[in-house]
Scaffold this active site. Structure first.
Site, PDB file in Angstrom:
ATOM      1  N   ASN A  58      36.731  44.523  44.536  1.00  0.00           N
ATOM      2  CA  ASN A  58      36.000  44.769  43.285  1.00  0.00           C
ATOM      3  C   ASN A  58      34.721  43.945  43.270  1.00  0.00           C
ATOM      4  O   ASN A  58      33.943  44.076  44.229  1.00  0.00           O
ATOM      5  CB  ASN A  58      36.871  44.698  42.016  1.00  0.00           C
ATOM      6  CG  ASN A  58      37.664  43.449  41.768  1.00  0.00           C
ATOM      7  OD1 ASN A  58      38.578  43.152  42.510  1.00  0.00           O
ATOM      8  ND2 ASN A  58      37.364  42.711  40.737  1.00  0.00           N
ATOM      9  N   ASP A  59      34.463  43.146  42.282  1.00  0.00           N
ATOM     10  CA  ASP A  59      33.128  42.579  42.039  1.00  0.00           C
ATOM     11  C   ASP A  59      32.430  41.955  43.253  1.00  0.00           C
ATOM     12  O   ASP A  59      33.067  41.250  44.036  1.00  0.00           O
ATOM     13  CB  ASP A  59      33.215  41.432  41.025  1.00  0.00           C
ATOM     14  CG  ASP A  59      34.100  41.728  39.847  1.00  0.00           C
ATOM     15  OD1 ASP A  59      34.536  42.869  39.699  1.00  0.00           O
ATOM     16  OD2 ASP A  59      34.361  40.797  39.065  1.00  0.00           O
ATOM     17  N   GLN A  75      35.354  40.244  45.580  1.00  0.00           N
ATOM     18  CA  GLN A  75      36.747  40.202  45.176  1.00  0.00           C
ATOM     19  C   GLN A  75      37.544  41.101  46.107  1.00  0.00           C
ATOM     20  O   GLN A  75      37.244  42.298  46.242  1.00  0.00           O
ATOM     21  CB  GLN A  75      36.884  40.692  43.721  1.00  0.00           C
ATOM     22  CG  GLN A  75      36.348  39.722  42.703  1.00  0.00           C
ATOM     23  CD  GLN A  75      37.267  38.530  42.535  1.00  0.00           C
ATOM     24  OE1 GLN A  75      38.256  38.603  41.838  1.00  0.00           O
ATOM     25  NE2 GLN A  75      36.947  37.420  43.189  1.00  0.00           N
ATOM     26  N   PHE A 115      39.005  34.203  41.549  1.00  0.00           N
ATOM     27  CA  PHE A 115      38.294  35.236  40.794  1.00  0.00           C
ATOM     28  C   PHE A 115      36.784  35.118  41.039  1.00  0.00           C
ATOM     29  O   PHE A 115      36.321  34.302  41.820  1.00  0.00           O
ATOM     30  CB  PHE A 115      38.618  35.098  39.302  1.00  0.00           C
ATOM     31  CG  PHE A 115      39.822  35.903  38.858  1.00  0.00           C
ATOM     32  CD1 PHE A 115      40.801  36.308  39.749  1.00  0.00           C
ATOM     33  CD2 PHE A 115      39.982  36.252  37.515  1.00  0.00           C
ATOM     34  CE1 PHE A 115      41.909  37.057  39.335  1.00  0.00           C
ATOM     35  CE2 PHE A 115      41.080  36.995  37.081  1.00  0.00           C
ATOM     36  CZ  PHE A 115      42.044  37.398  37.987  1.00  0.00           C
ATOM     37  N   SER A 116      36.029  35.899  40.289  1.00  0.00           N
ATOM     38  CA  SER A 116      34.586  36.026  40.551  1.00  0.00           C
ATOM     39  C   SER A 116      33.806  34.744  40.300  1.00  0.00           C
ATOM     40  O   SER A 116      34.227  33.875  39.533  1.00  0.00           O
ATOM     41  CB  SER A 116      34.005  37.144  39.687  1.00  0.00           C
ATOM     42  OG  SER A 116      34.437  38.374  40.224  1.00  0.00           O
ATOM     43  N   ARG A 182      35.794  32.703  32.489  1.00  0.00           N
ATOM     44  CA  ARG A 182      35.613  32.984  33.919  1.00  0.00           C
ATOM     45  C   ARG A 182      34.217  33.456  34.335  1.00  0.00           C
ATOM     46  O   ARG A 182      33.349  33.687  33.528  1.00  0.00           O
ATOM     47  CB  ARG A 182      36.639  34.021  34.366  1.00  0.00           C
ATOM     48  CG  ARG A 182      36.574  35.360  33.647  1.00  0.00           C
ATOM     49  CD  ARG A 182      37.596  36.302  34.303  1.00  0.00           C
ATOM     50  NE  ARG A 182      37.664  37.585  33.655  1.00  0.00           N
ATOM     51  CZ  ARG A 182      38.493  37.887  32.660  1.00  0.00           C
ATOM     52  NH1 ARG A 182      39.336  36.977  32.181  1.00  0.00           N
ATOM     53  NH2 ARG A 182      38.489  39.089  32.128  1.00  0.00           N
ATOM     54  N   ASP A 183      34.123  33.644  35.639  1.00  0.00           N
ATOM     55  CA  ASP A 183      32.982  34.274  36.321  1.00  0.00           C
ATOM     56  C   ASP A 183      31.699  33.443  36.226  1.00  0.00           C
ATOM     57  O   ASP A 183      30.643  33.937  35.777  1.00  0.00           O
ATOM     58  CB  ASP A 183      32.740  35.701  35.783  1.00  0.00           C
ATOM     59  CG  ASP A 183      33.998  36.550  35.811  1.00  0.00           C
ATOM     60  OD1 ASP A 183      34.913  36.221  36.590  1.00  0.00           O
ATOM     61  OD2 ASP A 183      34.072  37.542  35.071  1.00  0.00           O
ATOM     62  N   GLU A 237      32.493  39.773  30.803  1.00  0.00           N
ATOM     63  CA  GLU A 237      32.780  39.298  32.156  1.00  0.00           C
ATOM     64  C   GLU A 237      31.480  39.209  32.954  1.00  0.00           C
ATOM     65  O   GLU A 237      30.457  39.794  32.588  1.00  0.00           O
ATOM     66  CB  GLU A 237      33.721  40.281  32.878  1.00  0.00           C
ATOM     67  CG  GLU A 237      35.044  40.508  32.166  1.00  0.00           C
ATOM     68  CD  GLU A 237      36.014  41.409  32.925  1.00  0.00           C
ATOM     69  OE1 GLU A 237      37.194  41.053  33.029  1.00  0.00           O
ATOM     70  OE2 GLU A 237      35.596  42.480  33.421  1.00  0.00           O
ATOM     71  N   TRP A 323      36.992  50.238  35.901  1.00  0.00           N
ATOM     72  CA  TRP A 323      38.408  49.845  35.790  1.00  0.00           C
ATOM     73  C   TRP A 323      39.282  50.973  35.254  1.00  0.00           C
ATOM     74  O   TRP A 323      40.503  50.916  35.385  1.00  0.00           O
ATOM     75  CB  TRP A 323      38.549  48.592  34.922  1.00  0.00           C
ATOM     76  CG  TRP A 323      38.197  47.344  35.674  1.00  0.00           C
ATOM     77  CD1 TRP A 323      37.168  46.486  35.410  1.00  0.00           C
ATOM     78  CD2 TRP A 323      38.869  46.799  36.831  1.00  0.00           C
ATOM     79  NE1 TRP A 323      37.153  45.454  36.325  1.00  0.00           N
ATOM     80  CE2 TRP A 323      38.187  45.625  37.201  1.00  0.00           C
ATOM     81  CE3 TRP A 323      39.963  47.200  37.589  1.00  0.00           C
ATOM     82  CZ2 TRP A 323      38.574  44.845  38.297  1.00  0.00           C
ATOM     83  CZ3 TRP A 323      40.347  46.420  38.676  1.00  0.00           C
ATOM     84  CH2 TRP A 323      39.661  45.267  39.016  1.00  0.00           C
TER      85      TRP A 323
HETATM   86  C1  FRU Z   1      35.561  41.897  36.599  1.00  0.00           C
HETATM   87  C2  FRU Z   1      36.730  40.955  36.744  1.00  0.00           C
HETATM   88  C3  FRU Z   1      36.279  39.515  36.558  1.00  0.00           C
HETATM   89  C4  FRU Z   1      37.331  38.754  37.301  1.00  0.00           C
HETATM   90  C5  FRU Z   1      37.619  39.670  38.459  1.00  0.00           C
HETATM   91  C6  FRU Z   1      39.053  39.634  38.926  1.00  0.00           C
HETATM   92  O1  FRU Z   1      35.739  43.101  37.242  1.00  0.00           O
HETATM   93  O2  FRU Z   1      37.738  41.289  35.811  1.00  0.00           O
HETATM   94  O3  FRU Z   1      36.144  39.121  35.215  1.00  0.00           O
HETATM   95  O4  FRU Z   1      36.878  37.496  37.721  1.00  0.00           O
HETATM   96  O5  FRU Z   1      37.296  40.977  38.039  1.00  0.00           O
HETATM   97  O6  FRU Z   1      39.206  40.365  40.097  1.00  0.00           O
END
Ligand code: FRU
Length: 501
Positions: A58-59, A75, A115-116, A182-183, A237, A323
């Site tokens: 993902n990200d 990710q 995570f990100s 986060r992030d 996010e 998502w």
């Molecule tokens: C965004 C997210 C972030 C998180 C990550 C987890 O797509 O939900 O907020 O850090 O993906 O994989």
């Protein structure tokens, strides 16, 4: 013509053995075997967009530039093609198009999964984590732990991102009792007197919190941003904060905030704010919700750190999925791709600063043959292309791409909005939301130019060189090569694109 470049894909082979100690502890050794000839030719495998060699992505994370290399971390669940325990996958490129896959950079540990987050070059070695007077590359990420919740940690590399060590006193920022915390996106804020400080832009449930630090290790809360009029349809996010010049040459600050769900066309999307950041807090101009992309498939996008001043671009990459259905799209070997890299610039429309996302000029290096599009119907030779069309002034326009299986996508430019329909684009049954019709309001923008980049399973549509964008994935059962046009000038052009693999 194929490019001679071949990525090196590392196959990770885990050799597990039992040590003959009292505790019979299992140990794992990872042996990396470079596979210099990966096969990236599955039905929907993008040919000029970044994808993980295998399994889930993902990200985009930790995007940072150093010594001619664009680093992309992401990710990644290395053990499955659906989301799961997150790691940071890693790849490097000299042009953001041809990628070399590298071994996983960050693995989960006792503080949580990874995570990100972001990465920076610690110029001046403020953290003291550089070896031998070097400036280390520092990754700042979220630890996600089911019981301990989310905290921020850092890791450092003294060999251009090839190997990583987690900081021994992690986490560097504890959780204040909020599950969504986060992030971190970190950047250097220049105080103008030869000094500066690090700023962390953090998503905290439904607000952005700014922290500052002299050394990337000790962080202090500065302020929060959550204006009443912003979009709160989901969790905030993956933020980003950076300055850009406006059309008059004044510095403006841009804050990107991804939100899931609550996007203008359902599910995940990225809103942005333009305004001012004074080193402590961000204040927005106006009170209007703005979206970086009206397509369904551009999420969690952020920009590269440490792009040299001589280049001067603000380079962006997003995750090309949503998502709503990311875990069930019909691919198996890998899941998800990144968007094309884009250069972000401000433009002004009716007194408002808006963000344009323009495909980077490097894409032109992939051009193969070109053809004129002079009739209202045209059969394209190949599904990898950049289609460059001019809209007839004053009229509405329709662009249809279809195949002999009666699968199609239809793009309509109407007086006040764009409408995009992928409901009959091939495999659509895997998710109900995927079939929705997407709309983008024009808000006074007059469309004159339409640029469409097609890869095996995506279309990225840039109006007026990125003043409005729709990024959309799709899964046709055969390429959509029949082009039908209405309200388009007869001076169009198609540039076929070479694969980067
Ligand atoms: C965004 C997210 C972030 C998180 C990550 C987890 O797509 O939900 O907020 O850090 O993906 O994989």
């Amino acid at each position: 013509m194929k490019t001679p470049f071949k990525p090196i894909v590392y196959l990770l082979i885990t050799v597990a053995f039992t040590a003959c100690s009292e505790n019979k502890k299992e140990q794992k050794t990872e042996v990396q075997i470079p596979d210099s000839n990966p096969v990236f030719d599955e039905a929907y495998r993008p040919q000029y967009h970044f994808t993980p060699a295998k399994n889930w992505m993902n990200d985009p994370n930790g995007m940072v530039y150093l010594d001619g290399e664009y680093h992309l971390f992401y990710q990644h669940n290395p053990d499955s093609n659906v989301w799961g325990p997150m790691h940071w996958g890693h790849a490097v490129s000299s042009d953001m198009l041809h990628w070399e896959h590298l071994p996983i950079a960050l693995y989960p540990d006792s503080l949580g999964t990874i995570f990100s987050g972001s990465a920076v070059i610690d110029k001046g070695n403020t953290s003291g984590l550089g070896e031998g007077g070097k400036n280390p590359m520092i990754a700042i990420f979220t630890y996600h732990h089911p019981e301990k919740s989310q905290t921020q940690g850092i890791a450092y590399s003294n060999d251009k991102g090839r190997t990583w060590t987690k900081y021994e006193n992690n986490p560097v920022l504890e959780n204040p009792g909020i599950p969504d915390f986060r992030d971190p996106k970190v950047s250097w804020y220049d105080l103008g007197d030869g000094t500066g400080k690090w700023i962390m832009t953090l998503a905290v449930k439904n607000k952005i919190s700014f922290y500052s630090s002299p050394n990337l290790l000790d962080w202090e809360h500065e302020s929060d941003f959550n204006p009443t009029w912003a979009s709160y349809g989901g969790v905030w996010e993956c933020p980003d904060l950076f300055p850009l010049m406006d059309q008059e040459g004044h510095e403006k600050w841009v804050l990107l905030v991804s939100i899931n769900p609550g996007g203008p066309n359902g599910g995940s999307a990225t809103q942005y704010f333009t305004g001012n950041f004074d080193g402590k807090s961000f204040s927005a101009d106006g009170n209007e919700i703005k979206w970086i992309d009206y397509g369904a498939d551009n999420y969690a996008g952020v920009t590269w750190s440490d792009i040299p001043k001589s280049d001067g671009r603000r380079l962006f990459l997003g995750w090309m999925s949503n998502w709503q259905y990311a875990n069930v799209v019909p691919t198996n070997v890998w899941r998800s791709a990144m968007t094309l890299p884009r250069n972000l610039e401000l433009f002004n429309l009716e007194g408002k600063d808006l963000l344009a996302s323009r495909p980077v000029k490097e894409i032109k290096t992939l051009y193969d043959n070109s053809e004129k599009i002079e009739a209202t119907s045209h059969l394209l030779r190949d599904g990898l292309f950049h289609l460059d069309l001019k809209k007839t002034e004053g009229s509405s326009a329709t662009i249809k791409l279809s195949n002999a299986l009666e699968e199609e996508v239809v793009l309509k430019i109407q007086e006040d909005k764009i409408v995009f329909d992928r409901s009959k684009s091939g495999q659509v049954e895997f998710n109900q939301e995927f079939q929705a019709i997407h709309e983008a309001p024009l808000n006074g923008l007059e469309i004159y130019d339409i640029s469409i980049y097609s890869d095996k399973s995506s279309l990225e549509i840039f109006f007026n060189d990125g003043e409005l964008v729709l990024t959309e994935i799709l899964f046709p059962n055969s390429p959509l090569l029949k082009l039908d046009l209405e309200g388009i000038e007869n001076n169009g052009e198609v540039h076929y694109l070479n694969s980067t693999w």
